[in-house]
Design an enzyme around this catalytic site. Structure first.
Site, PDB file in Angstrom:
ATOM      1  N   SER A 130       0.863  -1.191   0.000  1.00 13.48           N
ATOM      2  CA  SER A 130       0.000   0.000   0.000  1.00 13.48           C
ATOM      3  C   SER A 130       0.894   1.233   0.000  1.00 13.48           C
ATOM      4  CB  SER A 130      -0.875   0.022   1.250  1.00 13.48           C
ATOM      5  OG  SER A 130      -1.501   1.293   1.379  1.00 13.48           O
ATOM      6  N   TYR A 187      -1.596  -1.141  10.300  1.00 12.46           N
ATOM      7  CA  TYR A 187      -1.693  -1.363   8.848  1.00 12.46           C
ATOM      8  C   TYR A 187      -0.460  -0.787   8.143  1.00 12.46           C
ATOM      9  CZ  TYR A 187      -3.726  -1.225   4.133  1.00 12.46           C
ATOM     10  OH  TYR A 187      -3.965  -1.374   2.792  1.00 12.46           O
TER      11      TYR A 187
HETATM   12  P1  NAP Z   1     -11.016  -6.423   1.043  1.00 17.26           P
HETATM   13  O1  NAP Z   1     -12.079  -5.941   0.134  1.00 17.26           O
HETATM   14  O2  NAP Z   1     -11.198  -6.297   2.505  1.00 17.26           O
HETATM   15  O3  NAP Z   1     -10.631  -7.922   0.663  1.00 17.26           O
HETATM   16  C1  NAP Z   1      -9.634  -8.597   1.402  1.00 17.26           C
HETATM   17  C2  NAP Z   1      -9.886 -10.083   1.325  1.00 17.26           C
HETATM   18  O4  NAP Z   1      -8.890 -10.741   2.114  1.00 17.26           O
HETATM   19  C3  NAP Z   1     -11.242 -10.462   1.920  1.00 17.26           C
HETATM   20  O5  NAP Z   1     -11.893 -11.377   1.059  1.00 17.26           O
HETATM   21  C4  NAP Z   1     -10.868 -11.096   3.239  1.00 17.26           C
HETATM   22  O6  NAP Z   1     -11.764 -12.100   3.671  1.00 17.26           O
HETATM   23  C5  NAP Z   1      -9.538 -11.733   2.903  1.00 17.26           C
HETATM   24  N1  NAP Z   1      -8.776 -12.023   4.117  1.00 17.26           N
HETATM   25  C6  NAP Z   1      -8.712 -11.286   5.260  1.00 17.26           C
HETATM   26  N2  NAP Z   1      -7.935 -11.903   6.151  1.00 17.26           N
HETATM   27  C7  NAP Z   1      -7.504 -13.055   5.579  1.00 17.26           C
HETATM   28  C8  NAP Z   1      -6.688 -14.110   6.021  1.00 17.26           C
HETATM   29  N3  NAP Z   1      -6.170 -14.116   7.262  1.00 17.26           N
HETATM   30  N4  NAP Z   1      -6.456 -15.151   5.186  1.00 17.26           N
HETATM   31  C9  NAP Z   1      -6.998 -15.174   3.947  1.00 17.26           C
HETATM   32  N5  NAP Z   1      -7.803 -14.203   3.480  1.00 17.26           N
HETATM   33  C10 NAP Z   1      -8.048 -13.145   4.287  1.00 17.26           C
HETATM   34  O7  NAP Z   1      -9.660  -5.644   0.713  1.00 17.26           O
HETATM   35  P2  NAP Z   1      -9.092  -5.043  -0.662  1.00 17.26           P
HETATM   36  O8  NAP Z   1      -9.400  -3.602  -0.679  1.00 17.26           O
HETATM   37  O9  NAP Z   1      -9.475  -5.896  -1.797  1.00 17.26           O
HETATM   38  O10 NAP Z   1      -7.536  -5.166  -0.361  1.00 17.26           O
HETATM   39  C11 NAP Z   1      -6.757  -6.239  -0.843  1.00 17.26           C
HETATM   40  C12 NAP Z   1      -5.298  -5.951  -0.526  1.00 17.26           C
HETATM   41  O11 NAP Z   1      -4.950  -4.680  -1.110  1.00 17.26           O
HETATM   42  C13 NAP Z   1      -5.016  -5.828   0.971  1.00 17.26           C
HETATM   43  O12 NAP Z   1      -3.764  -6.367   1.268  1.00 17.26           O
HETATM   44  C14 NAP Z   1      -5.005  -4.319   1.185  1.00 17.26           C
HETATM   45  O13 NAP Z   1      -4.236  -3.946   2.277  1.00 17.26           O
HETATM   46  C15 NAP Z   1      -4.407  -3.851  -0.119  1.00 17.26           C
HETATM   47  N6  NAP Z   1      -4.725  -2.459  -0.427  1.00 17.26           N
HETATM   48  C16 NAP Z   1      -6.011  -2.061  -0.647  1.00 17.26           C
HETATM   49  C17 NAP Z   1      -6.275  -0.734  -0.934  1.00 17.26           C
HETATM   50  C18 NAP Z   1      -7.653  -0.214  -1.208  1.00 17.26           C
HETATM   51  O14 NAP Z   1      -7.803   1.005  -1.351  1.00 17.26           O
HETATM   52  N7  NAP Z   1      -8.659  -1.054  -1.318  1.00 17.26           N
HETATM   53  C19 NAP Z   1      -5.226   0.201  -0.968  1.00 17.26           C
HETATM   54  C20 NAP Z   1      -3.923  -0.235  -0.722  1.00 17.26           C
HETATM   55  C21 NAP Z   1      -3.694  -1.561  -0.463  1.00 17.26           C
HETATM   56  P3  NAP Z   1     -13.050 -11.681   4.580  1.00 17.26           P
HETATM   57  O15 NAP Z   1     -13.763 -10.639   3.813  1.00 17.26           O
HETATM   58  O16 NAP Z   1     -13.824 -12.904   4.738  1.00 17.26           O
HETATM   59  O17 NAP Z   1     -12.445 -11.161   5.847  1.00 17.26           O
END
Ligand code: NAP
Length: 256
Positions: free
Chosen positions: A147, A161
């Site tokens: 991130s 985070y």
């Molecule tokens: P999200 O919508 O919350 O999706 C994350 C997924 O990871 C969910 O399906 C969640 O399952 C799963 N997860 C959580 N804990 C887990 C574990 N211990 N083992 C296996 N799966 C697990 O998040 P996202 O926005 O798609 O983000 C994905 C990645 O991108 C993350 O690493 C996040 O930090 C990074 N990121 C996102 C953004 C953004 O703006 N969205 C920006 C920078 C970085 P549950 O839903 O069942 O908990």
């Protein structure tokens, strides 16, 4: 916008963690659209299976592997299941992540430790399993979804985070250096604010959104498919000389 597949990942096996929704789901679908066999991990079995089914509807082979990436035993079992399903592993995308919101002043230790366990230790555990297999093959690609919070863009009330994401960036460089000898490339991707369930609460804060948007040269938030598009390139041979880099996908918010 046309982001139709331009890469050929037929005969490639790709594993994406946290692919039940959001960015991970988009990455799994992007690889499936390019012909890859996709291992779909998520902590939630139902959403993992739903993404795997969506990949299959695109004509790809896809199997759900529900597991908690922070659990070393579960991760080892998941990779053993991957071995049983497919004879190789070409790409690992460490995407699973959580983002608790707490002030440092009263941050619950449990939430701090869980964030580091999922975001950082999970990346290490899956990388270790994947790298052992890729070393035997003499090639492989590992992508860590970090991130901009772990580089140059502090958020607010997200210390665990940010620490975990900075850790992922450091780990990426160390892994790229060590694993290059085995033909394994390792890169990090640092998204800005992407429209996913994780950022729903953030996007509901109109004042914060206005401020955030005013600092993005491209003037909008990102889409999960735009992160997936970079994953495809980094995993392809078009990026064969690219390793150890933390790439921003943030509309130009951070140019450092
Ligand atoms: P999200 O919508 O919350 O999706 C994350 C997924 O990871 C969910 O399906 C969640 O399952 C799963 N997860 C959580 N804990 C887990 C574990 N211990 N083992 C296996 N799966 C697990 O998040 P996202 O926005 O798609 O983000 C994905 C990645 O991108 C993350 O690493 C996040 O930090 C990074 N990121 C996102 C953004 C953004 O703006 N969205 C920006 C920078 C970085 P549950 O839903 O069942 O908990």
């Amino acid at each position: 916008m046309d982001r139709s597949p331009v890469y050929d990942f037929r005969d490639h096996v790709v594993c994406v963690t946290g692919a039940g929704r959001g960015i991970g789901r988009a990455i799994a679908l992007a690889f499936a659209g390019c012909g890859a066999c996709v291992g779909v991990n998520d902590i939630e079995a139902a959403t993992a299976e739903e993404t795997a089914a969506a990949c299959r509807r695109l004509g790809a082979e896809a199997i759900a592997f529900p597991a908690d990436v922070a659990d070393a035993v579960a991760v080892a079992a998941m990779f053993a299941q991957l071995d049983a399903a497919w004879p190789r592993l070409d790409v690992l995308v460490n995407n699973a992540g959580i983002e608790p919101v707490h002030s440092i002043l009263d941050h619950p230790l449990e939430a701090w430790e869980r964030t580091l366990a999922v975001n950082l230790t999970g990346t290490f555990l899956c990388t270790q399993q994947a790298a052992r297999r890729m070393r035997a093959q003499g090639r492989g690609v590992i992508l860590n979804i970090a991130s901009i919070a772990g580089k140059s863009q502090p958020l607010y009330l997200r210390s665990a985070y940010a620490a975990s994401k900075a850790g992922q960036v450091g780990f990426t460089k160390e892994a790229a250096r060590e694993l290059a000898a085995y033909g394994i490339r390792v890169n990090a991707i640092c998204p800005g604010v992407i429209i996913t369930p994780m950022t729903e609460h953030l996007r509901q804060d109109e004042a914060q959104m206005r401020r955030w948007l005013s600092e993005i040269p491209l003037g909008r938030l990102g889409e999960a498919e735009e992160v997936a598009a970079l994953c495809l390139w980094l995993a392809s041979d078009a990026a064969s000389y690219v390793t150890g880099v933390a790439w921003h996908v943030d509309g130009g918010k951070n140019m450092a």
